[in-house]
Design a protein around this motif. Structure first.
Motif, PDB file in Angstrom:
ATOM      1  N   LEU A  26      29.941  15.278  -8.793  1.00  0.00           N
ATOM      2  CA  LEU A  26      30.143  14.153  -7.798  1.00  0.00           C
ATOM      3  C   LEU A  26      31.201  13.153  -8.321  1.00  0.00           C
ATOM      4  O   LEU A  26      31.544  13.172  -9.230  1.00  0.00           O
ATOM      5  N   LYS A  27      31.784  12.453  -7.317  1.00  0.00           N
ATOM      6  CA  LYS A  27      32.794  11.441  -7.761  1.00  0.00           C
ATOM      7  C   LYS A  27      31.879  10.247  -8.137  1.00  0.00           C
ATOM      8  O   LYS A  27      31.023   9.935  -7.444  1.00  0.00           O
ATOM      9  N   ILE A  28      32.575   9.433  -8.912  1.00  0.00           N
ATOM     10  CA  ILE A  28      31.898   7.802  -9.435  1.00  0.00           C
ATOM     11  C   ILE A  28      31.726   7.239  -8.103  1.00  0.00           C
ATOM     12  O   ILE A  28      32.755   7.139  -7.251  1.00  0.00           O
ATOM     13  N   GLY A  29      30.676   6.800  -8.047  1.00  0.00           N
ATOM     14  CA  GLY A  29      30.327   6.001  -6.867  1.00  0.00           C
ATOM     15  C   GLY A  29      29.458   6.538  -5.701  1.00  0.00           C
ATOM     16  O   GLY A  29      28.889   5.900  -4.771  1.00  0.00           O
ATOM     17  N   GLN A  30      29.540   7.895  -5.727  1.00  0.00           N
ATOM     18  CA  GLN A  30      29.006   8.693  -4.472  1.00  0.00           C
ATOM     19  C   GLN A  30      27.417   8.667  -4.935  1.00  0.00           C
ATOM     20  O   GLN A  30      26.874   8.327  -5.900  1.00  0.00           O
ATOM     21  N   SER A  31      26.590   9.162  -3.817  1.00  0.00           N
ATOM     22  CA  SER A  31      25.196   8.958  -4.052  1.00  0.00           C
ATOM     23  C   SER A  31      24.789  10.453  -3.478  1.00  0.00           C
ATOM     24  O   SER A  31      25.772  11.483  -2.745  1.00  0.00           O
ATOM     25  N   MET A  32      23.902  11.053  -3.999  1.00  0.00           N
ATOM     26  CA  MET A  32      23.083  12.384  -3.533  1.00  0.00           C
ATOM     27  C   MET A  32      21.655  12.404  -3.895  1.00  0.00           C
ATOM     28  O   MET A  32      21.011  11.265  -4.513  1.00  0.00           O
ATOM     29  N   THR A  33      21.070  13.335  -3.302  1.00  0.00           N
ATOM     30  CA  THR A  33      19.592  13.427  -3.694  1.00  0.00           C
ATOM     31  C   THR A  33      19.403  15.009  -4.088  1.00  0.00           C
ATOM     32  O   THR A  33      19.846  15.980  -3.575  1.00  0.00           O
ATOM     33  N   LEU A  34      18.622  14.784  -5.102  1.00  0.00           N
ATOM     34  CA  LEU A  34      18.189  16.301  -5.853  1.00  0.00           C
ATOM     35  C   LEU A  34      16.882  16.633  -5.043  1.00  0.00           C
ATOM     36  O   LEU A  34      15.889  15.813  -5.075  1.00  0.00           O
ATOM     37  N   GLN A  35      16.818  17.898  -4.477  1.00  0.00           N
ATOM     38  CA  GLN A  35      15.666  18.099  -3.950  1.00  0.00           C
ATOM     39  C   GLN A  35      14.710  19.116  -4.725  1.00  0.00           C
ATOM     40  O   GLN A  35      15.007  19.618  -5.866  1.00  0.00           O
ATOM     41  N   CYS A  36      13.230  18.792  -4.687  1.00  0.00           N
ATOM     42  CA  CYS A  36      12.443  19.500  -5.498  1.00  0.00           C
ATOM     43  C   CYS A  36      11.263  19.868  -4.686  1.00  0.00           C
ATOM     44  O   CYS A  36      10.880  18.940  -4.076  1.00  0.00           O
ATOM     45  N   THR A  37      10.779  20.949  -4.505  1.00  0.00           N
ATOM     46  CA  THR A  37       9.562  21.296  -3.904  1.00  0.00           C
ATOM     47  C   THR A  37       8.851  22.312  -4.521  1.00  0.00           C
ATOM     48  O   THR A  37       9.185  23.222  -5.367  1.00  0.00           O
ATOM     49  N   GLN A  38       7.213  22.085  -4.513  1.00  0.00           N
ATOM     50  CA  GLN A  38       6.610  23.066  -5.214  1.00  0.00           C
ATOM     51  C   GLN A  38       5.210  23.601  -4.379  1.00  0.00           C
ATOM     52  O   GLN A  38       4.792  22.757  -3.475  1.00  0.00           O
ATOM     53  N   ASP A  39       4.871  24.785  -4.359  1.00  0.00           N
ATOM     54  CA  ASP A  39       3.762  25.501  -3.463  1.00  0.00           C
ATOM     55  C   ASP A  39       2.625  25.782  -4.144  1.00  0.00           C
ATOM     56  O   ASP A  39       1.943  26.638  -4.078  1.00  0.00           O
ATOM     57  N   MET A  40       2.388  24.982  -5.525  1.00  0.00           N
ATOM     58  CA  MET A  40       1.104  25.464  -6.150  1.00  0.00           C
ATOM     59  C   MET A  40       0.050  24.348  -6.093  1.00  0.00           C
ATOM     60  O   MET A  40      -0.986  24.199  -6.493  1.00  0.00           O
ATOM     61  N   ASN A  41       0.421  23.606  -5.023  1.00  0.00           N
ATOM     62  CA  ASN A  41      -0.434  22.325  -4.605  1.00  0.00           C
ATOM     63  C   ASN A  41      -0.890  21.578  -5.827  1.00  0.00           C
ATOM     64  O   ASN A  41      -2.040  20.995  -5.910  1.00  0.00           O
ATOM     65  N   HIS A  42       0.033  21.223  -6.680  1.00  0.00           N
ATOM     66  CA  HIS A  42      -0.007  20.429  -7.925  1.00  0.00           C
ATOM     67  C   HIS A  42      -0.082  18.881  -7.315  1.00  0.00           C
ATOM     68  O   HIS A  42       0.788  18.471  -6.460  1.00  0.00           O
ATOM     69  N   ASN A  43      -0.876  17.863  -7.950  1.00  0.00           N
ATOM     70  CA  ASN A  43      -0.858  16.508  -7.399  1.00  0.00           C
ATOM     71  C   ASN A  43       0.433  15.994  -8.411  1.00  0.00           C
ATOM     72  O   ASN A  43       0.956  15.034  -7.713  1.00  0.00           O
ATOM     73  N   TYR A  44       0.494  16.440  -9.651  1.00  0.00           N
ATOM     74  CA  TYR A  44       1.343  15.694 -10.459  1.00  0.00           C
ATOM     75  C   TYR A  44       2.922  16.308 -10.525  1.00  0.00           C
ATOM     76  O   TYR A  44       3.060  17.588 -10.505  1.00  0.00           O
ATOM     77  N   MET A  45       3.572  15.298 -10.173  1.00  0.00           N
ATOM     78  CA  MET A  45       5.155  16.020 -10.103  1.00  0.00           C
ATOM     79  C   MET A  45       6.229  14.909 -11.025  1.00  0.00           C
ATOM     80  O   MET A  45       5.703  13.743 -11.307  1.00  0.00           O
ATOM     81  N   TYR A  46       7.128  15.522 -11.900  1.00  0.00           N
ATOM     82  CA  TYR A  46       7.975  14.557 -12.604  1.00  0.00           C
ATOM     83  C   TYR A  46       9.517  14.906 -12.523  1.00  0.00           C
ATOM     84  O   TYR A  46       9.768  16.111 -12.095  1.00  0.00           O
ATOM     85  N   TRP A  47      10.447  14.189 -12.789  1.00  0.00           N
ATOM     86  CA  TRP A  47      11.606  14.203 -12.902  1.00  0.00           C
ATOM     87  C   TRP A  47      12.135  13.936 -14.408  1.00  0.00           C
ATOM     88  O   TRP A  47      11.754  12.888 -14.785  1.00  0.00           O
TER      89      TRP A  47
END
Lengths: 113, 113
Positions: free
Chosen positions: A13-34
């Motif tokens: 990324l260049k300074i000042g740009q924005s983005m979204t990091l995607q995360c998906t899980q298929d274990m039916n977990h309630n708790y998620m973390y970054w």
């Protein structure tokens, strides 16, 4: 069984740009973390979620935002990217409770220049 | 504020030797986790330690927890090359619910033939 899937794997990324990091899980977990991992360091908690619609800040939340509209997905949004956000980002999930270790994705390596 | 310190940070061993990695933490907790990370890869759970004097063993690795001393150890017996990796301890600083893990800096272990 895919587990925790993160996309993209790499991004510049260049300074000042924005983005979204995607995360998906298929274990039916309630708790998620970054987490973020800086070179030669341990992981630091950015945000976490205990279920759909519920999120909270971790140790280093500044410059990031999250949402949790479904059990499966937990995207991390970077607004106005800065060089200090150059890091490897890991998403993780768990059933919850102390006996349940975290299951980590393969990470997204982000460079901000 | 919870702090977690590992030592040594770097360890080079010969195959067949024994060694111990130490993990000290600064505030009371009885929830400690060990993870392994191969270069460029994600983290894999090794051990979950949830009580004083807890001991877990898997193959050539054995982990223990002394909550009174705020100390955990990861002992490697008769090291083999496949154990080369970075090992992290992490302590749960939360009271309940989500695991708010604070990670040590990691111990980079290299096992030479």
């Amino acid at each position: 069984n895919a587990g925790v899937t993160q996309t993209p794997k790499f991004r510049i990324l260049k300074i000042g740009q924005s983005m979204t990091l995607q995360c998906t899980q298929d274990m039916n977990h309630n708790y998620m973390y970054w987490y973020r991992q800086d070179p030669g360091m341990g992981l630091k908690l950015i945000y976490y979620s205990v279920g759909a619609g519920i999120t909270d800040k971790g140790e280093v939340p500044n410059g990031y935002n999250v949402s949790r509209s479904t059990t499966e997905d937990f995207p991390l949004r970077l607004e106005l990217a800065a060089p200090s956000q150059t890091s490897v980002y890991f998403c993780a999930s768990s059933y919850g409770g102390p006996r349940s270790p975290l299951h980590f994705g393969n990470g997204t390596r982000l460079t901000v220049t | 504020e919870l702090k977690v310190e590992q030592n040594p940070l770097f360890l080079s061993m010969q195959e067949g030797k024994n060694y111990t990695i130490y993990c000290n933490y600064s505030t009371t907790s009885d929830r400690l986790y060990w993870y392994r990370q191969d270069p460029g890869k994600s983290l894999e759970s090794l051990f979950v330690l949830l009580s004083n004097r807890a001991v877990k063993q898997e193959g050539r690795l054995m982990a223990s927890l002394d909550t009174k001393a705020r100390l955990s150890t990861l002992h490697i017996t008769a090291a083999v090359h496949d154990l080369s990796a970075t090992y992290f301890c992490a302590v749960d600083g939360g009271l309940q619910g989500a695991q708010k893990l604070v990670f040590g800096q990691g111990t980079r272990l290299t096992i030479n033939p």
